[in-house]
Design a protein around this motif. Structure first.
Motif, PDB file in Angstrom:
ATOM      1  N   ASN A 138      10.405  -9.660  -7.214  1.00 60.09           N
ATOM      2  CA  ASN A 138      10.772  -9.440  -8.646  1.00 60.09           C
ATOM      3  C   ASN A 138      11.046  -7.807  -8.729  1.00 60.09           C
ATOM      4  OD1 ASN A 138      10.600  -8.837 -11.250  1.00 60.09           O
ATOM      5  ND2 ASN A 138       8.547  -9.789 -11.700  1.00 60.09           N
ATOM      6  N   PRO A 139      11.997  -7.420  -9.014  1.00 57.32           N
ATOM      7  CA  PRO A 139      12.451  -5.979  -9.059  1.00 57.32           C
ATOM      8  C   PRO A 139      11.616  -5.294 -10.184  1.00 57.32           C
ATOM      9  CG  PRO A 139      14.392  -7.218  -8.991  1.00 57.32           C
ATOM     10  CD  PRO A 139      13.427  -8.062  -9.163  1.00 57.32           C
ATOM     11  N   ASP A 140      11.151  -6.033 -11.166  1.00 53.66           N
ATOM     12  CA  ASP A 140      10.459  -5.110 -12.260  1.00 53.66           C
ATOM     13  C   ASP A 140       9.152  -5.022 -11.729  1.00 53.66           C
ATOM     14  OD1 ASP A 140      12.690  -5.105 -13.754  1.00 53.66           O
ATOM     15  OD2 ASP A 140      12.227  -7.074 -14.789  1.00 53.66           O
ATOM     16  N   VAL A 141       8.459  -5.523 -10.888  1.00 46.64           N
ATOM     17  CA  VAL A 141       7.060  -5.589 -10.412  1.00 46.64           C
ATOM     18  C   VAL A 141       7.105  -5.465  -8.910  1.00 46.64           C
ATOM     19  CG1 VAL A 141       4.822  -6.698 -10.187  1.00 46.64           C
ATOM     20  CG2 VAL A 141       6.281  -7.189 -12.515  1.00 46.64           C
ATOM     21  N   TRP A 142       6.554  -4.377  -8.331  1.00 45.50           N
ATOM     22  CA  TRP A 142       6.427  -4.174  -7.226  1.00 45.50           C
ATOM     23  C   TRP A 142       5.075  -4.501  -6.562  1.00 45.50           C
ATOM     24  CZ3 TRP A 142       9.104   1.002  -5.011  1.00 45.50           C
ATOM     25  CH2 TRP A 142      10.387   1.061  -5.526  1.00 45.50           C
ATOM     26  N   THR A 143       5.040  -5.225  -5.437  1.00 47.29           N
ATOM     27  CA  THR A 143       3.563  -5.607  -5.034  1.00 47.29           C
ATOM     28  C   THR A 143       3.262  -5.003  -3.528  1.00 47.29           C
ATOM     29  OG1 THR A 143       4.130  -7.717  -6.079  1.00 47.29           O
ATOM     30  CG2 THR A 143       2.324  -7.768  -4.337  1.00 47.29           C
ATOM     31  N   ALA A 144       2.290  -4.382  -3.463  1.00 52.60           N
ATOM     32  CA  ALA A 144       1.749  -3.714  -2.346  1.00 52.60           C
ATOM     33  C   ALA A 144       0.807  -4.376  -1.514  1.00 52.60           C
ATOM     34  CB  ALA A 144       1.421  -2.318  -2.641  1.00 52.60           C
ATOM     35  N   THR A 145       0.795  -4.565  -0.200  1.00 50.70           N
ATOM     36  CA  THR A 145      -0.279  -5.150   0.438  1.00 50.70           C
ATOM     37  C   THR A 145      -0.756  -3.651   1.285  1.00 50.70           C
ATOM     38  OG1 THR A 145       0.842  -7.017   0.831  1.00 50.70           O
ATOM     39  CG2 THR A 145      -1.132  -6.551   2.370  1.00 50.70           C
ATOM     40  N   GLN A 192      12.597  -9.457   6.392  1.00 47.99           N
ATOM     41  CA  GLN A 192      11.675  -9.986   5.287  1.00 47.99           C
ATOM     42  C   GLN A 192      11.676  -8.734   4.250  1.00 47.99           C
ATOM     43  OE1 GLN A 192      10.854 -13.147   4.688  1.00 47.99           O
ATOM     44  NE2 GLN A 192      11.862 -13.591   6.460  1.00 47.99           N
ATOM     45  N   SER A 193      11.403  -7.701   4.806  1.00 51.53           N
ATOM     46  CA  SER A 193      11.020  -6.536   3.856  1.00 51.53           C
ATOM     47  C   SER A 193      12.241  -5.273   3.748  1.00 51.53           C
ATOM     48  CB  SER A 193       9.768  -5.646   4.386  1.00 51.53           C
ATOM     49  OG  SER A 193       8.515  -6.724   4.395  1.00 51.53           O
ATOM     50  N   GLN A 221       5.746   2.631   2.479  1.00 50.18           N
ATOM     51  CA  GLN A 221       5.512   1.397   3.535  1.00 50.18           C
ATOM     52  C   GLN A 221       5.529   1.699   4.915  1.00 50.18           C
ATOM     53  OE1 GLN A 221       7.590  -2.280   2.573  1.00 50.18           O
ATOM     54  NE2 GLN A 221       8.088  -2.529   4.703  1.00 50.18           N
ATOM     55  N   GLY A 222       4.221   1.081   5.575  1.00 51.91           N
ATOM     56  CA  GLY A 222       4.090   1.779   7.038  1.00 51.91           C
ATOM     57  C   GLY A 222       3.111   2.978   7.325  1.00 51.91           C
ATOM     58  N   GLU A 223       3.117   3.817   6.177  1.00 52.29           N
ATOM     59  CA  GLU A 223       2.484   4.965   6.358  1.00 52.29           C
ATOM     60  C   GLU A 223       0.886   4.976   6.117  1.00 52.29           C
ATOM     61  OE1 GLU A 223       5.970   8.082   5.106  1.00 52.29           O
ATOM     62  OE2 GLU A 223       4.510   7.611   3.469  1.00 52.29           O
ATOM     63  N   SER A 224      -0.004   5.730   6.534  1.00 48.77           N
ATOM     64  CA  SER A 224      -1.353   5.763   6.359  1.00 48.77           C
ATOM     65  C   SER A 224      -1.669   7.186   5.878  1.00 48.77           C
ATOM     66  CB  SER A 224      -1.995   5.069   7.348  1.00 48.77           C
ATOM     67  OG  SER A 224      -2.021   6.109   8.633  1.00 48.77           O
ATOM     68  N   HIS A 225      -3.212   7.222   5.212  1.00 50.62           N
ATOM     69  CA  HIS A 225      -4.007   8.402   4.874  1.00 50.62           C
ATOM     70  C   HIS A 225      -5.034   8.200   5.413  1.00 50.62           C
ATOM     71  CE1 HIS A 225      -4.539  12.158   3.081  1.00 50.62           C
ATOM     72  NE2 HIS A 225      -5.549  11.752   2.630  1.00 50.62           N
ATOM     73  N   THR A 263     -14.261   7.591   9.840  1.00 47.00           N
ATOM     74  CA  THR A 263     -13.065   7.924   8.955  1.00 47.00           C
ATOM     75  C   THR A 263     -12.509   6.708   8.269  1.00 47.00           C
ATOM     76  OG1 THR A 263     -12.299   9.433  10.718  1.00 47.00           O
ATOM     77  CG2 THR A 263     -10.674   8.740   9.580  1.00 47.00           C
ATOM     78  N   LEU A 264     -12.322   6.634   7.177  1.00 44.23           N
ATOM     79  CA  LEU A 264     -11.682   5.558   6.270  1.00 44.23           C
ATOM     80  C   LEU A 264      -9.964   5.822   6.242  1.00 44.23           C
ATOM     81  CD1 LEU A 264     -12.364   3.371   4.307  1.00 44.23           C
ATOM     82  CD2 LEU A 264     -11.624   5.218   2.586  1.00 44.23           C
ATOM     83  N   THR A 265      -9.341   4.697   6.533  1.00 41.43           N
ATOM     84  CA  THR A 265      -7.844   4.880   6.844  1.00 41.43           C
ATOM     85  C   THR A 265      -7.402   3.921   5.599  1.00 41.43           C
ATOM     86  OG1 THR A 265      -8.021   5.584   9.206  1.00 41.43           O
ATOM     87  CG2 THR A 265      -5.973   4.600   8.126  1.00 41.43           C
ATOM     88  N   VAL A 266      -6.402   4.373   4.861  1.00 40.12           N
ATOM     89  CA  VAL A 266      -5.756   3.492   3.938  1.00 40.12           C
ATOM     90  C   VAL A 266      -4.202   3.411   4.284  1.00 40.12           C
ATOM     91  CG1 VAL A 266      -5.219   3.114   1.542  1.00 40.12           C
ATOM     92  CG2 VAL A 266      -7.297   4.173   2.044  1.00 40.12           C
ATOM     93  N   MET A 267      -3.864   2.219   4.577  1.00 40.78           N
ATOM     94  CA  MET A 267      -2.416   1.900   5.084  1.00 40.78           C
ATOM     95  C   MET A 267      -1.535   1.065   4.291  1.00 40.78           C
ATOM     96  SD  MET A 267      -1.142   0.793   8.647  1.00 40.78           S
ATOM     97  CE  MET A 267      -0.776  -0.977   8.605  1.00 40.78           C
TER      98      MET A 267
END
Length: 193
Positions: A47-54, A110-111, A19-23, A34-38
């Motif tokens: 839901n501890p069984d399903v992780w959701t990423a933004t 929140q996070s 979380q908070g890192e980029s490539h 340059t394409l950055t993915v963060m």
């Protein structure tokens, strides 16, 4: 993928992001840009069984972080909180002991596993900083490895993570009024003889 996601192609792992890192990918698709993915947010609490990423994707460099505003006429208070697995349990406040007024406060957060930084200019005074955990297990180490650091005018005045329901630290000093000039002594009586 090809054809708007309807066909499949081989893919390769290029980066593992927290979380908070980029490539960044240089010269994306031969464009010279340059394409950055963060990984902006990773939610494992809902839901501890399903992780959701933004995830944010930028076809340019990330904008620079603005320089902090200098603190003039007061003292710089900076709090860094790294949340544990239950960020909604964590709150804090800063009380000015010279006036007995709350100067700043924060949380619940929140996070989980996230660094939160609060940097404010406060009047120079004596303060009590208190961090609270609603469940009573602090922010480290039973349910995650959270911690906190308090800086006052650039010096670390408190840090930790292992506490029960709350932990308080006093720092700074109340302004001192200038003292009045001393009164000159009364002359000794004169013996008339």
């Amino acid at each position: 993928t090809g054809a708007n996601g309807q066909d499949y192609s081989q893919s390769y792992l290029k980066a593992t992001l927290k979380q908070g890192e980029s490539h960044q990918f240089s010269n994306w698709a031969g464009t010279g840009r340059t394409l950055t993915v963060m990984a902006n947010d990773i939610d494992q609490d809902t839901n501890p069984d399903v992780w959701t990423a933004t995830v944010f994707v930028f076809l340019e460099d990330l904008p620079p972080t603005p320089a902090p505003t200098p603190c003039t006429g007061g003292s710089d208070f900076k709090l860094t909180v790294n949340t544990d697995n239950y960020p909604g349990e964590t709150t804090w406040n800063l009380v000015n002991k010279s006036t007995n007024q709350e100067q700043a406060q924060g949380g619940p957060y929140q996070s989980s596993g996230t660094e939160y930084v609060t940097d404010v200019c406060v009047p120079s005074a004596e303060y009590v900083f208190t961090i609270n955990d609603a469940y009573g297990d602090g922010v480290c180490c039973g349910y995650g490895t959270g911690d906190y650091t308090v800086e006052y005018d650039g010096s670390v005045v408190a840090s930790g993570g292992q506490f029960a329901s709350s932990e308080s630290t006093k720092f700074g000093s109340c302004p001192v009024d200038p003292t009045a000039a001393p009164v000159p002594p009364t002359p000794a009586p004169v013996d008339p003889t």
